[in-house]
Scaffold this active site. Structure first.
Site, PDB file in Angstrom:
ATOM      1  CD  GLU A  44     124.397  -0.796  57.637  1.00  0.00           C
ATOM      2  OE1 GLU A  44     124.998  -1.760  58.147  1.00  0.00           O
ATOM      3  OE2 GLU A  44     123.195  -0.576  57.840  1.00  0.00           O
ATOM      4  CG  ASP A  60     123.087  -7.973  66.326  1.00  0.00           C
ATOM      5  OD1 ASP A  60     123.454  -9.163  66.318  1.00  0.00           O
ATOM      6  OD2 ASP A  60     123.233  -7.215  65.354  1.00  0.00           O
TER       7      ASP A  60
END
Length: 285
Positions: A44, A60
């Site tokens: 991550e 996103d």
């Protein structure tokens, strides 16, 4: 961080529907859990540090992404963190002026960041210094991702840390809901592959659709199924920018762990970082 934020609970009925059986399950030790969280942290954030203060707009379709598990304003889990923070402290603190907007965006699953101009500034400030805010993030991460992954492991009867770690990482990225890319769907797709007993040498055997399947044989198939899903996600929301296809380093890293025979995690595990270089992850518990 691009996450499919669909959440569910792995109930006994669901476990049965997935072709799983409630066998003896070995829960992860605190050390193994710490290692699993740090491994996912590499994927991550590129390191094993706990990034409570992380926050940015990845554009996103999920609004702002923030904190230790990529909590998003447009998917509801960032709002869950703020509600937990309020439970711990009695107020939303510096988020108070944005709380109505955040509640609305969470409810509508909106990608908008309008009206949230100070969101990242506040998140970063509290993430660096507020222990209650950090605790709120830990609690929601476990509630939404770690605990459901643990329930899925229990349903499988999984005993190996490497399996449980992989399911946790899948929960973080794919979510634990009913969508076609979620953890539940990937387990179901994996189980369809087993129509006979499959022997192995892991020392742990799963009961899949009434067949005896070695746990590492099952895990290798699960990693294969997940990798294919990353390359070809079924849900439109996960197809944007071909981003998921660029994150197969997550499954390559776990394949490396399996190939090294690191099934049970004691004090450290050797993994691959996002550039494919071996690195050692140690627990601090």
């Amino acid at each position: 961080m691009l996450l499919a934020k669909a959440i569910t609970v792995f109930s006994p009925m669901l476990i049965a529907a997935l072709g799983l059986s409630s066998l003896t399950h070995a829960a992860m030790s605190e050390c193994a859990k710490d290692i699993a969280i740090k491994i996912t942290g590499i994927y991550e954030n590129g390191d094993t540090k706990v990034h409570y203060d992380y926050c940015e707009n990845l554009h996103d379709g999920r609004g702002f992404t923030s904190g230790i598990a990529g909590f998003c304003t447009g998917t509801g889990d960032a709002w869950d963190v703020l509600q937990e923070y309020k439970r711990l402290t009695g107020s939303y603190g510096d988020f108070s002026s944005m709380s109505d907007t955040l509640r609305k965006y969470a409810s509508n699953e909106s990608s908008s960041t309008r009206g949230l101009g100070n969101y990242c500034k506040v998140w970063k400030s509290l993430g660096r210094s507020d222990k209650n805010f950090q605790r709120a993030q830990d609690n929601i991460r476990d509630h939404l991702y770690y605990d459901p992954a643990e329930q899925a492991s229990s349903g499988l009867g999984a005993r190996l840390d490497v399996t449980q770690g992989q399911l946790f990482d899948t929960a973080i990225q794919h979510g634990t809901g009913d969508d076609a890319d979620g953890l539940k769907a990937l387990i179901k797709d994996t189980n369809k592959s087993f129509r006979s007993d499959q022997a192995g040498n892991s020392g742990s055997t799963l009961d899949i659709n009434g067949h005896k399947v070695d746990e590492i044989v099952w895990l290798k198939k699960f990693i294969e199924v997940r990798t294919d899903d990353l390359k070809h996600p079924k849900e439109e929301e996960n197809q944007g920018g071909n981003y998921w296809a660029s994150t197969t380093y997550r499954t390559k890293s776990y394949s490396y762990i399996v190939d090294q025979g690191e099934y049970a995690w004691k004090n450290s595990v050797k993994v691959l970082d996002n550039d494919g270089r071996p690195t050692t992850v140690s627990c601090s518990k």
